[in-house]
Design an enzyme around this catalytic site. Structure first.
Site, PDB file in Angstrom:
ATOM      1  CB  ALA A   1       2.733   6.225   9.233  1.00 45.62           C
TER       2      ALA A   1
ATOM      3  CE1 TYR B   1       3.569   0.847   1.884  1.00 46.44           C
ATOM      4  CE2 TYR B   1       5.927   0.641   0.711  1.00 46.44           C
ATOM      5  CZ  TYR B   1       5.007   0.830   2.072  1.00 46.44           C
ATOM      6  OH  TYR B   1       5.929   0.829   2.882  1.00 46.44           O
TER       7      TYR B   1
ATOM      8  CD  GLU C   1       4.188  -1.619   9.892  1.00 46.91           C
ATOM      9  OE1 GLU C   1       4.703  -2.727   9.377  1.00 46.91           O
ATOM     10  OE2 GLU C   1       4.187  -0.461   9.597  1.00 46.91           O
TER      11      GLU C   1
ATOM     12  CG  HIS D   1      -1.132   1.465   5.242  1.00 48.12           C
ATOM     13  ND1 HIS D   1      -1.191   1.019   4.033  1.00 48.12           N
ATOM     14  CD2 HIS D   1       0.065   1.159   5.766  1.00 48.12           C
ATOM     15  CE1 HIS D   1       0.269   0.440   3.645  1.00 48.12           C
ATOM     16  NE2 HIS D   1       0.818   0.574   4.775  1.00 48.12           N
ATOM     17  CD  GLU D   2       1.244   2.740   9.063  1.00 50.53           C
ATOM     18  OE1 GLU D   2       1.715   1.675   9.238  1.00 50.53           O
ATOM     19  OE2 GLU D   2       1.505   3.282   8.100  1.00 50.53           O
TER      20      GLU D   2
ATOM     21  CD  GLU E   1       4.159  -1.768   4.240  1.00 47.98           C
ATOM     22  OE1 GLU E   1       3.119  -1.345   4.009  1.00 47.98           O
ATOM     23  OE2 GLU E   1       4.898  -1.656   4.923  1.00 47.98           O
TER      24      GLU E   1
END
Length: 992
Positions: free
Chosen positions: A381, A505, A383, A416-417, A439
């Protein structure tokens, strides 16, 4: 970018291209044809007319010289464009990874024209053309310009300016461009000018270019081919992070070089074009063949880095809603939209935006957000501001996903995004060495967002399972991977790609969580508000973040720290590994030491002198105590001493918010064990998890005895939390243990010990599976833990597990509409084959051949490797290397067979007898993985010699040396495991 999902051996395209370029250049030189090498010829059809002021004329090509030319004044000429190998050019800024600080980009006018047409989907080598006008400000006088470009053909290059300070873009003049050449190793385009640019002046670089659209990778501009509504379709999408914008257009491809972007996409009229901003307008354009194309222009973006530039050209449908005036649209295959698969993601997206706007008191600055579900995006994914991109498997929720972790996975990744819209898009790290500022915080806020909308969500247990467990297994003192690294330590572009890993992450998220825990959540958010406000539309370094936390600390008097925030946090982010905190509950002495894999005596003194400033949140007898700090190698805390009372116990690292493991002296472990046996519920679930995981990890790496860890499992008959059982089974019933049961007498003892304690938790969940499995759909921890519970129960020979497996498998075979519950599907398929015969195996093969989804085919491929019949497994491998009529492209079938107890020996013989065919099918490199699997039983020199003999016959010399060394390592590891298993066996005899 979303969390990393896969790993493997990687050779960058840059390196490959450079090697090819060097070889070609040498051949051309020998043939005295260097003058013709890499000429950049302009397209005679001139479909892309050059943007420029009145009287602008394209510069004509000329022959490329072997050395980069010396800048000299003269009339403008069209440059020759070629790759110039590093040994043919003098040292210069093109040898450095970072751009020289000569120019600052202000604005890009970017036009792209991919030649995608719906009736030409099978056309090979799809390409695009483009042009870009980059307005720059000169900082340092220079007659040589560097910007990033890779695998693009340059059709023309001009420099206009200086631009008039009065009339804006109106040019005062033009700067001659004498030559253009490429430094491929550092991915630069170099413009040699006829005169120097002047500091303080603005100029416009005008470049026309063309390049390839990629199909087998997800970098730059790439193609997806897929099926929708029964028809073959295609879409184009972009992925620029971290350094792939240069694959699409020449640019200043560094995160701190933010600019605004005005984007134009030329596309076939049957497609929709999407980009970061809303559509501004549309017009029509005709190419030289008379075909008409749609020209879509978009509003100008806010300041942003090149890695966030995004566009998609697709024939998708969408659903949308408005949240606080912002239009949110989710685009996907028309079938998916019609069936409502995007509805769940749409319904959670707006509220997440609103929650973060309120949390940080900063509004989302764009007027719209498009989210597109790509048919294939390598489980990723991204962002991109205003145009988020997801692999559709991470965004679309189908009815059959109700009994999977899918809903939580989608919620996490969408969170998250969207978190990146603040951490990354609005405030961007100054360079990639501080990627964790993007991240790590986006990963941390996944859990805060989900917990906000679902207060009962077990966030501590899920954070441990999804974040801490994985990174603590990989991190240690000698891994030499800090969260924040020095920018000067990066020397190649490929090194930037490598830092999108667990440390960035997971460890980054753990750093944020630890910081929040010792500051308090309110102070943590207050500091972040200040940080985000000050650095909005700009860039920040790690020290900038620390300053804002320090400001928040200095503005209050309640929370006192033993050192500055920078000193505390630098001790965690600038060094690798983590500490083991050991508490002696008799004396109150606490000490820290680095965690090593396989610790040996005096290792700490020899290899690691740094310490951490450690926040110690702790509980005593179930009551939370005041925060203390371990800011030296050792310290005495009298309040942590315990008495002889059975009710006196201490646990360090409340809720596992600290990034460390905890050890105790013998009395400390004894007290905890006594409490577990007396009343396990007095110890919170997260700490029962912690005790199991810390103890087994510390015992495996020689910090405590294995018996200490095993003692903690005695109480398990009273354990009703499946996530704790999951941790126990992962640590105790390991893959190595399963592989070696035939060599030890451990199995019957372990079976008796575990089944006695397992029955209660088994009865609970087997009843749910039989009677009302739907009740599990919102129980994330159960959904992710059930497979391990069922696999272990069946492996231990629990009759009810084997019977249930037969029932579910046969019911599915007879009535395919009765799906096997997803959480245990792998186990049921495996035991359905293991307990069956050829009939069941052939049935699964027929199902495999009719499936198209890779995940489903992979499941079936692994299940077919569970057979106990040697001849079936041998036939399976024969099918695999023949490839016809069965493809088995999802995985290496030889490895699948070798993973099973029966299959290991069959795979070994098959490998010896069919190596040529196996090598052709899967490559010689596959032998390395196979050696790992087959080698799990090697413990003698004769076994090593047998494998070495085989390897010597099939491998090259350098490969043989590598494999031989690997075999010796495997032997030593197996001998250590044998000793460990012998001690486990002895303990089981005493406690069964």
């Amino acid at each position: 970018m979303g969390p990393p999902s896969s790993s493997g051996f990687y050779v960058s395209r840059t390196v490959a291209v450079l090697l090819a370029g060097l070889a070609a250049a040498l051949l051309l030189a020998l043939a005295v044809l260097a003058a013709l090498y890499g000429q950049c010829a302009r397209d005679p059809s001139s479909e892309m007319q050059h943007r420029g002021g009145p009287g602008a004329a394209p510069v004509q090509p000329r022959k490329q010289k072997e050395q980069p030319p010396t800048p000299k004044p003269g009339p403008a000429r069209k440059p020759a464009v070629a790759a110039t190998p590093s040994d043919w050019r003098p040292p210069g800024p093109w040898d450095q990874l970072r751009l020289p600080p000569w120019l600052v980009p202000l604005h890009y006018e970017l036009e792209l024209w991919p030649r995608l047409q719906p009736d030409q989907l099978s056309a090979p080598a799809l390409r695009f053309t483009g042009r870009v006008n980059i307005t720059v400000r000169c900082i340092v006088s220079t007659a040589r310009l560097l910007l990033h470009s890779l695998l693009l053909d340059c059709d023309s290059a001009e420099v206009r300016g200086p631009l008039s300070p009065v009339t804006g873009d109106a040019t005062i003049g033009r700067v001659p461009v004498n030559d253009v050449w490429f430094a491929l190793d550092m991915e630069y385009m170099v413009l040699e000018l006829g005169e120097a640019l002047q500091p303080g002046s603005r100029y416009k670089l005008q470049l026309s270019f063309s390049g390839p659209v990629y199909q087998d990778t997800w970098e730059g501009l790439f193609l997806n081919l897929y099926t929708d509504q029964g028809e073959r379709r295609a879409l184009l999408a972009s992925h620029m992070e971290p350094t792939f914008a240069r694959y699409v257009f020449p640019c200043f491809d560094e995160p701190a070089l933010k600019a605004t972007f005005s984007i134009t996409i030329i596309h076939h009229s049957s497609y929709v074009a999407l980009s970061n901003m809303p559509r501004l307008g549309q017009s029509e354009k005709e190419d030289v063949n008379g075909s008409k194309w749609t020209v879509t222009t978009f509003y100008t973006t806010p300041l942003m880095p090149t890695y966030l530039v995004a566009f998609a050209i697709c024939d998708c449908d969408h659903v949308n809603r408005t949240e606080r005036g912002q239009e949110i649209s989710i685009w996907a295959r028309k079938d998916a939209i019609a069936n409502g698969y995007a509805d769940f993601a749409l319904n959670i997206t707006g509220p997440i935006f609103s929650f973060l706007e309120d949390l940080f008191n900063i509004s989302y600055p764009l007027p719209k957000t498009d989210i597109i579900a790509l048919p294939t995006f390598d489980k990723r994914a991204m962002e991109n501001w205003g145009l988020l991109m997801f692999d559709e498997s991470l965004l679309l929720l189908q009815p059959e996903d109700q009994l999977t972790e899918k809903k939580t996975v989608i919620s996490s990744i969408v969170s998250h995004e969207i978190g990146h819209q603040w951490f990354g898009n609005m405030v961007t790290m100054a360079w990639w060495n501080d990627l964790w500022l993007n991240e790590g915080f986006a990963s941390y806020f996944e859990f805060e967002i989900i917990n906000h909308f679902n207060p009962k969500f077990p966030r501590n247990e899920v954070f441990f399972t999804n974040i801490l467990y994985g990174v603590l297994k990989e991190d240690h003192a000698l891994v030499f991977r800090a969260v924040s690294m020095k920018a000067e330590n990066f020397t190649e572009t490929g090194e930037i790609n490598e830092i999108f890993d667990l440390f960035t992450y997971n460890k980054g998220a753990s750093m944020a969580r630890m910081l929040s825990s010792f500051l308090s959540e309110s102070l943590f958010i207050s500091a972040l508000k200040s940080y985000l406000k000050i650095f909005s539309f700009s860039n920040a370094e790690q020290d900038d973040l620390w300053r804002h936390f320090q400001m928040a600390i200095d503005d209050q008097g309640k929370i006192l720290l033993p050192a500055t925030v920078k000193s505390i946090m630098d001790s965690w982010t600038h060094q690798s590994g983590f500490p083991v905190i050991t508490l002696n509950v008799s004396t109150g002495v606490m000490k820290q030491e680095p965690f090593y894999l396989g610790k040996v005596k005096n290792q700490t003194l020899l290899t690691h002198n740094d310490t951490w400033i450690v926040p110690i949140l702790w509980i005593k007898n179930g009551t939370t105590q005041s925060l203390v700090w371990l800011d030296n190698s050792s310290k005495v805390f009298p309040e942590m001493q315990v008495s002889d009372s059975e009710h006196d116990w201490v646990i360090l690292n409340l809720n596992m918010t600290g990034y460390y493991r905890v050890n105790y002296d013998k009395l400390g472990w004894k007290k905890l064990n006594q409490q577990l046996e007396k009343d396990p519920k007095a110890i919170p679930v997260i700490h029962r998890l912690q005790l199991i995981d810390d103890a087994f990890s510390l015992s495996k790496n020689n910090y405590i005895e294995i018996e200490t860890a095993l003692d903690l499992t005695k109480y398990l008959a009273e354990e009703d939390e499946i996530i704790v059982w999951h941790a126990v089974l992962l640590n105790l019933v390991t893959r190595d243990l399963i592989s070696n049961v035939n060599n030890y007498d451990i199995y019957p003892l372990l079976k008796k010990y575990l089944l006695k304690r397992l029955m209660s938790i088994w009865n609970t969940y087997s009843t749910i599976i039989r009677e009302n499995v739907a009740t599990l759909q919102d129980d994330y921890l159960a959904l992710m833990s059930l497979e391990e519970l069922f696999r272990t129960a069946c492996w231990l020979g629990l009759e009810d597990c084997l019977q249930l497996s037969k029932e579910l498998f046969r019911n599915w075979v007879t009535h395919p509409e009765n799906e096997i519950p997803y959480p245990i599907r792998n186990v049921i398929l495996c035991y359905g084959i293991a307990l069956g015969n050829e009939k069941e195996w052939d049935f699964l093969l027929s199902i495999y051949n009719n499936k198209t989804k890779e995940e489903e085919r992979m499941q079936l491929a692994y299940a077919m490797g569970c057979s106990k019949d040697p001849w079936i497994l041998n036939r399976y491998m024969e099918y695999a290397i023949a490839t016809s009529p069965f493809t088995f492209n999802e995985t290496n079938i030889i490895q699948v067979v070798a993973e099973s107890e029966v299959g290991r020996y069959i795979a070994k013989d098959f490998l010896v007898n069919n190596w040529q065919a196996v090598s052709e099918r899967y490559g010689a490199q596959s032998l390395v993985t196979l050696i790992d699997i087959i080698g799990r039983t090697i413990s003698t020199d004769s076994q090593i010699m047998e494998m070495q003999q085989f390897c010597s016959n099939v491998l090259e010399e350098h490969q043989r040396l590598s494999i031989h060394a690997k075999l010796q390592t495997i032997k030593q590891e197996n001998l250590e495991k044998k000793k460990r298993n012998a001690r486990i066996t002895a303990w089981l005899r005493e406690n069964t």
